[in-house]
Design a protein around this motif. Structure first.
Motif, PDB file in Angstrom:
ATOM      1  N   THR A 164       0.824  -1.206   0.000  1.00 36.24           N
ATOM      2  CA  THR A 164       0.000   0.000   0.000  1.00 36.24           C
ATOM      3  C   THR A 164       0.858   1.255   0.000  1.00 36.24           C
ATOM      4  OG1 THR A 164      -1.808  -1.079   1.207  1.00 36.24           O
ATOM      5  CG2 THR A 164      -1.722   1.320   1.316  1.00 36.24           C
ATOM      6  N   CYS A 165       0.417   2.237  -0.756  1.00 33.80           N
ATOM      7  CA  CYS A 165       0.874   3.617  -0.575  1.00 33.80           C
ATOM      8  C   CYS A 165      -0.322   4.415  -0.092  1.00 33.80           C
ATOM      9  CB  CYS A 165       1.421   4.209  -1.872  1.00 33.80           C
ATOM     10  SG  CYS A 165       3.080   3.642  -2.316  1.00 33.80           S
ATOM     11  N   ALA A 166      -0.324   4.743   1.191  1.00 34.11           N
ATOM     12  CA  ALA A 166      -1.381   5.576   1.766  1.00 34.11           C
ATOM     13  C   ALA A 166      -0.963   7.037   1.642  1.00 34.11           C
ATOM     14  CB  ALA A 166      -1.607   5.215   3.223  1.00 34.11           C
ATOM     15  N   MET A 167      -1.940   7.920   1.543  1.00 35.74           N
ATOM     16  CA  MET A 167      -1.579   9.329   1.377  1.00 35.74           C
ATOM     17  C   MET A 167      -2.541  10.242   2.121  1.00 35.74           C
ATOM     18  SD  MET A 167      -2.566   9.958  -2.607  1.00 35.74           S
ATOM     19  CE  MET A 167      -4.074   9.319  -3.338  1.00 35.74           C
ATOM     20  N   VAL A 168      -1.969  11.335   2.573  1.00 35.92           N
ATOM     21  CA  VAL A 168      -2.715  12.431   3.190  1.00 35.92           C
ATOM     22  C   VAL A 168      -2.583  13.639   2.282  1.00 35.92           C
ATOM     23  CG1 VAL A 168      -2.814  14.020   5.134  1.00 35.92           C
ATOM     24  CG2 VAL A 168      -2.392  11.601   5.545  1.00 35.92           C
ATOM     25  N   HIS A 169      -3.716  14.205   1.908  1.00 36.87           N
ATOM     26  CA  HIS A 169      -3.727  15.399   1.079  1.00 36.87           C
ATOM     27  C   HIS A 169      -3.699  16.630   1.991  1.00 36.87           C
ATOM     28  CE1 HIS A 169      -5.921  18.633  -1.160  1.00 36.87           C
ATOM     29  NE2 HIS A 169      -5.091  18.260  -2.107  1.00 36.87           N
ATOM     30  N   MET A 170      -2.672  17.435   1.833  1.00 36.93           N
ATOM     31  CA  MET A 170      -2.531  18.643   2.656  1.00 36.93           C
ATOM     32  C   MET A 170      -3.096  19.858   1.922  1.00 36.93           C
ATOM     33  SD  MET A 170       1.295  17.994   4.228  1.00 36.93           S
ATOM     34  CE  MET A 170       2.095  17.789   2.628  1.00 36.93           C
ATOM     35  N   GLN A 171      -3.337  20.918   2.668  1.00 36.55           N
ATOM     36  CA  GLN A 171      -3.931  22.141   2.144  1.00 36.55           C
ATOM     37  C   GLN A 171      -5.259  21.886   1.430  1.00 36.55           C
ATOM     38  OE1 GLN A 171      -0.212  22.073   0.770  1.00 36.55           O
ATOM     39  NE2 GLN A 171       0.117  22.449   2.950  1.00 36.55           N
ATOM     40  N   PRO A 172      -6.199  21.156   2.049  1.00 36.63           N
ATOM     41  CA  PRO A 172      -7.497  20.947   1.405  1.00 36.63           C
ATOM     42  C   PRO A 172      -8.195  22.286   1.176  1.00 36.63           C
ATOM     43  CG  PRO A 172      -7.607  20.374   3.725  1.00 36.63           C
ATOM     44  CD  PRO A 172      -6.164  20.615   3.420  1.00 36.63           C
ATOM     45  N   LYS A 173      -8.849  22.417   0.040  1.00 35.51           N
ATOM     46  CA  LYS A 173      -9.463  23.708  -0.326  1.00 35.51           C
ATOM     47  C   LYS A 173     -10.843  23.881   0.283  1.00 35.51           C
ATOM     48  CE  LYS A 173      -5.865  23.591  -2.964  1.00 35.51           C
ATOM     49  NZ  LYS A 173      -5.569  22.162  -2.711  1.00 35.51           N
ATOM     50  N   SER A 174     -11.457  22.785   0.695  1.00 36.04           N
ATOM     51  CA  SER A 174     -12.825  22.856   1.201  1.00 36.04           C
ATOM     52  C   SER A 174     -12.854  22.601   2.693  1.00 36.04           C
ATOM     53  CB  SER A 174     -13.707  21.822   0.486  1.00 36.04           C
ATOM     54  OG  SER A 174     -15.024  21.868   0.968  1.00 36.04           O
ATOM     55  N   GLN A 175     -13.109  23.628   3.470  1.00 35.56           N
ATOM     56  CA  GLN A 175     -13.396  23.462   4.896  1.00 35.56           C
ATOM     57  C   GLN A 175     -14.826  23.928   5.107  1.00 35.56           C
ATOM     58  OE1 GLN A 175      -8.937  23.995   6.848  1.00 35.56           O
ATOM     59  NE2 GLN A 175     -10.736  24.678   7.954  1.00 35.56           N
ATOM     60  N   VAL A 184      -9.177  25.148  17.156  1.00 32.89           N
ATOM     61  CA  VAL A 184      -8.884  26.571  16.984  1.00 32.89           C
ATOM     62  C   VAL A 184      -8.074  26.865  15.721  1.00 32.89           C
ATOM     63  CG1 VAL A 184      -8.957  26.903  19.474  1.00 32.89           C
ATOM     64  CG2 VAL A 184      -6.732  26.662  18.337  1.00 32.89           C
ATOM     65  N   PHE A 185      -7.483  25.855  15.088  1.00 33.76           N
ATOM     66  CA  PHE A 185      -6.711  26.119  13.872  1.00 33.76           C
ATOM     67  C   PHE A 185      -7.636  26.644  12.776  1.00 33.76           C
ATOM     68  CE2 PHE A 185      -3.962  22.751  15.759  1.00 33.76           C
ATOM     69  CZ  PHE A 185      -2.754  23.453  15.782  1.00 33.76           C
ATOM     70  N   PRO A 186      -7.322  27.775  12.161  1.00 36.38           N
ATOM     71  CA  PRO A 186      -8.183  28.273  11.084  1.00 36.38           C
ATOM     72  C   PRO A 186      -8.197  27.353   9.870  1.00 36.38           C
ATOM     73  CG  PRO A 186      -6.746  30.010  11.908  1.00 36.38           C
ATOM     74  CD  PRO A 186      -6.252  28.726  12.499  1.00 36.38           C
ATOM     75  N   VAL A 187      -7.066  26.670   9.625  1.00 38.20           N
ATOM     76  CA  VAL A 187      -6.970  25.702   8.543  1.00 38.20           C
ATOM     77  C   VAL A 187      -6.355  24.420   9.103  1.00 38.20           C
ATOM     78  CG1 VAL A 187      -6.744  27.466   6.748  1.00 38.20           C
ATOM     79  CG2 VAL A 187      -4.679  26.525   7.806  1.00 38.20           C
ATOM     80  N   VAL A 188      -6.535  23.330   8.392  1.00 41.57           N
ATOM     81  CA  VAL A 188      -5.962  22.058   8.830  1.00 41.57           C
ATOM     82  C   VAL A 188      -4.436  22.184   8.858  1.00 41.57           C
ATOM     83  CG1 VAL A 188      -5.832  19.588   8.392  1.00 41.57           C
ATOM     84  CG2 VAL A 188      -7.891  20.853   7.744  1.00 41.57           C
ATOM     85  N   PRO A 189      -3.804  21.935  10.006  1.00 41.58           N
ATOM     86  CA  PRO A 189      -2.363  22.206  10.149  1.00 41.58           C
ATOM     87  C   PRO A 189      -1.486  21.071   9.618  1.00 41.58           C
ATOM     88  CG  PRO A 189      -3.238  21.458  12.233  1.00 41.58           C
ATOM     89  CD  PRO A 189      -4.395  21.493  11.276  1.00 41.58           C
ATOM     90  N   GLY A 190      -1.238  21.063   8.333  1.00 43.13           N
ATOM     91  CA  GLY A 190      -0.359  20.063   7.755  1.00 43.13           C
ATOM     92  C   GLY A 190      -1.012  18.708   7.655  1.00 43.13           C
ATOM     93  N   ALA A 191      -0.200  17.647   7.745  1.00 42.44           N
ATOM     94  CA  ALA A 191      -0.695  16.291   7.519  1.00 42.44           C
ATOM     95  C   ALA A 191      -1.185  15.608   8.784  1.00 42.44           C
ATOM     96  CB  ALA A 191       0.403  15.437   6.869  1.00 42.44           C
ATOM     97  N   PHE A 192      -0.640  15.963   9.943  1.00 41.87           N
ATOM     98  CA  PHE A 192      -0.986  15.298  11.202  1.00 41.87           C
ATOM     99  C   PHE A 192      -1.021  16.353  12.308  1.00 41.87           C
ATOM    100  CE2 PHE A 192       1.059  12.139   8.528  1.00 41.87           C
ATOM    101  CZ  PHE A 192       0.204  11.056   8.620  1.00 41.87           C
ATOM    102  N   PRO A 193      -2.170  16.550  12.968  1.00 41.37           N
ATOM    103  CA  PRO A 193      -2.301  17.677  13.915  1.00 41.37           C
ATOM    104  C   PRO A 193      -1.862  17.398  15.338  1.00 41.37           C
ATOM    105  CG  PRO A 193      -4.421  16.625  13.583  1.00 41.37           C
ATOM    106  CD  PRO A 193      -3.456  15.908  12.677  1.00 41.37           C
TER     107      PRO A 193
END
Length: 618
Positions: free
Chosen positions: A450-461, A584-593
């Protein structure tokens, strides 16, 4: 597929922590929630000399090997001893929801059915989003990856509030403060060596073995991301938490860092809380377990001021807990506990907005619907829910030989990313990870890769956390609204990431482990072309999953309509109340919070202690 409801096998070993009424009627601070936000904060406040009550709805499993041994993280996330099941939606489209392959149903006989063809009479639950009700919070059941956000994720708070203490350069000092690094030589000025949070990395020596087919995958990934294929044995040991110029634009292999120690033991807020309680200095920290906060209490004589909390005590009171007594209808007796200084909510992206709303802080129309007296109309509470999109490319080798491999960790940028930042965090190896459902993961045999992936900087919050009722035991109605805004852009980035990973795995097809059969996102013999952009977009649209919810009580400027807290974590429009957690993060902070949330926890403690020194007790 059916899955048995798991039973709790190990009870808490730390019985000295309070499980009933607190020892004192009043404290300087009350912290609600012991996870990455609240746990370190409560310990820091107590170590500064302030009497602090830390309230946790679960128990303590710090000595339980399921949680203490990091290799057991899958078992930890499945364990009924601490698991809270939130059943969430990814959209408002019922037909789309029923396409999610791991949709979960209650069969009514003590089992779950997971899949698209439920038995007759089964009750639809939704998409499982497990959280951990335990001392230490979700840092006790996660995979413990310790990663940092992009600099822009910190700097957005500076731009919103003008508070330069949130600059990326300044925020690194909080990593240094909490870290006890166990893998780098001492003396690195950007890293910490005497903090409470151990960090370590795995053994990457496998990358020196040129006979492994996985090395061909590794070298192909190097070529596709502009790295030297002949230097991969060194590149895989790069430091994930490095501080170098333009690091967010760097495509690189890394050795995955985790908040665990070199002996394989999980390190989390649980360790820091317990160390604080056991310290000979006798710090004024009280921890009360199995305590569910039902609302924050206010003095409304002038400007509303938080003065205490109302709680109910006992195990499994929250209805997300699979052990909750479904026959219990009446709310147990409540107890009030008071704070001389402040109340700090650290319940996470689901429970913090729920508690604010139950306390009268949130969108006025929503609170009126449930006859909750309004304290402050804050329309942003429970809005702006965001998360990383996650997916995976799973291939099954058709030979009898498994793909012997260590873990490959890579951060890279897809060609269609809207800016120069890397937007994909991937890890590849001989494992299976396809999301979360009761009993996950599926074992596809010894030849799975498997290659699992996390998409960073998602445009839809665009997600929401809404009340179902005014009963504090009820879970909220959670809809992530995946891909609602700029969805095609995010989907296109996921497809491009999958193309790169497919080419890498396919490069090993001519070795003794090949050929490969692709299970998803495409089905059939693994090649390099895939099954077409639109088919793959549809796959990610219906099958993407997540586990890093944030942003439902977002920091923002005073004039921002949807801001909930200021840059010092203070809830707008009231006094004596803060929120300190990933919400409290205005945007998702990277790949793992997880690590970023522990960092802001100690930042909040610094802010609160500085303010307390200047402010007499009211």
């Amino acid at each position: 597929m059916r899955y048995r409801l798991l039973s709790a096998l190990v009870l808490s070993a730390v019985t000295r922590l309070a499980e009933g009424a607190p020892a004192a009627a009043s404290y300087d601070y009350i912290v609600v929630g012991s996870g990455p936000g609240g746990g370190p904060l409560a310990a820091e406040l107590a170590r500064a000399g302030y009497s602090t009550l830390l309230l946790e709805a679960g128990g303590d499993e710090g000595d339980n090997p399921t949680y203490a041994d990091i290799q057991n993280f899958n078992e930890a996330a499945n364990d009924e001893a601490t698991r809270w099941d939130f059943w969430v939606k990814h959209s408002d489209d019922p037909a789309r929801e029923l396409k999610f392959e791991h949709t979960t149903w209650d069969t009514g006989d003590g089992t779950f059915y997971v899949g698209l063809d439920p038995p007759e009479g089964a009750k639809h639950l939704g998409i499982q989003y497990p959280r951990a009700a335990v001392l230490g919070g979700c840092a006790m059941h996660n995979a413990a990856v310790c990663a940092l956000p992009a600099d822009d994720d910190w700097n957005i708070i500076v731009n919103k509030t003008g508070d330069t203490s949130w600059s990326a350069d300044n925020m690194r000092k909080y990593l240094k403060k909490i870290e006890r690094n166990e893998y780098l030589a001492a003396g690195n000025p950007d890293r910490g060596y005497d903090g409470w949070l151990a960090t370590t990395v795995g053994d990457a020596s496998w990358a020196q073995n040129s006979s492994l087919p996985a090395l061909k995958i590794l070298k192909t990934l190097a070529s596709l991301t502009g790295q030297d294929p002949n230097d991969v044995a060194n590149l895989v040991n790069s430091d994930l938490l490095e501080n170098v110029p333009n690091v967010d634009e760097k495509q690189s292999f890394y050795n995955m860092a985790t908040h665990s120690d070199s002996k394989g033991k999980r390190n989390s807020p649980n360790n820091y809380i317990r160390a604080t309680l056991a310290d000979p200095a006798n710090y004024p920290l009280t921890v009360q377990l199995h305590t569910l906060v039902t609302r924050v209490l206010f003095d409304n004589s002038t400007k509303p001021r938080a003065i205490g909390v109302e709680v109910i005590t006992g195990p499994s009171l929250y209805r997300a807990d699979p052990k909750h007594d479904r026959e219990a209808s009446d709310l147990p007796p409540t107890t009030q506990i008071f704070a001389k200084r402040e109340i700090i909510i650290s319940g996470g992206a689901f429970n913090s907005p729920q508690l604010l709303k139950l306390s009268g802080i949130g969108p006025a129309a929503e609170l009126a619907k449930f006859n909750i007296p309004l304290i402050k109309d804050l329309p942003g509470v429970g809005e702006n829910l965001g998360d990383n999109y996650e997916g995976s490319l799973l291939a099954i080798g058709q030979s009898e030989y498994p793909v012997e491999s260590g873990l490959i960790t890579l951060l890279f940028r897809t060609p269609n990313a809207p800016d120069n930042r890397r937007n994909i965090y991937t890890w590849c190896g001989a494992f299976s990870f396809e999301g979360f459902w009761p009993g996950f993961p599926t074992w596809h045999g010894p030849t799975q890769y498997t290659c699992a992936m996390v998409h960073m900087q998602p445009k839809s919050q665009a997600g929401t956390v809404l009340l179902r009722s005014s009963d504090p035991r009820d879970t909220p109605d959670i809809n992530f609204n995946f891909f609602k805004r700029n969805g095609d852009q995010d989907l296109s980035e996921l497809v491009e990431a999958g193309k790169l990973l497919r080419k890498a795995i396919a490069s090993a097809s001519d070795t003794f482990v090949g050929p490969f059969e692709e299970k998803h996102p495409c089905k059939g013999p693994l090649g390099t072309e895939g099954c077409g952009d639109e088919v793959e977009k549809e796959y990610y649209k219906t099958q993407a999953y997540s586990h890093h919810a944030t942003s439902t009580c977002a920091i923002g400027g005073e004039k921002e309509e949807m801001a909930v807290v200021d840059s010092k974590f203070r809830v707008y429009g009231v006094e004596g109340l803060r929120v300190v957690d990933a919400s409290v993060f205005p945007v998702v902070p990277g790949a793992f919070p997880s690590c970023p949330t522990m960092m802001i926890s100690v930042k909040a403690a610094e802010d609160i202690i500085e303010e307390a020194k200047k402010t007499p007790v009211v």
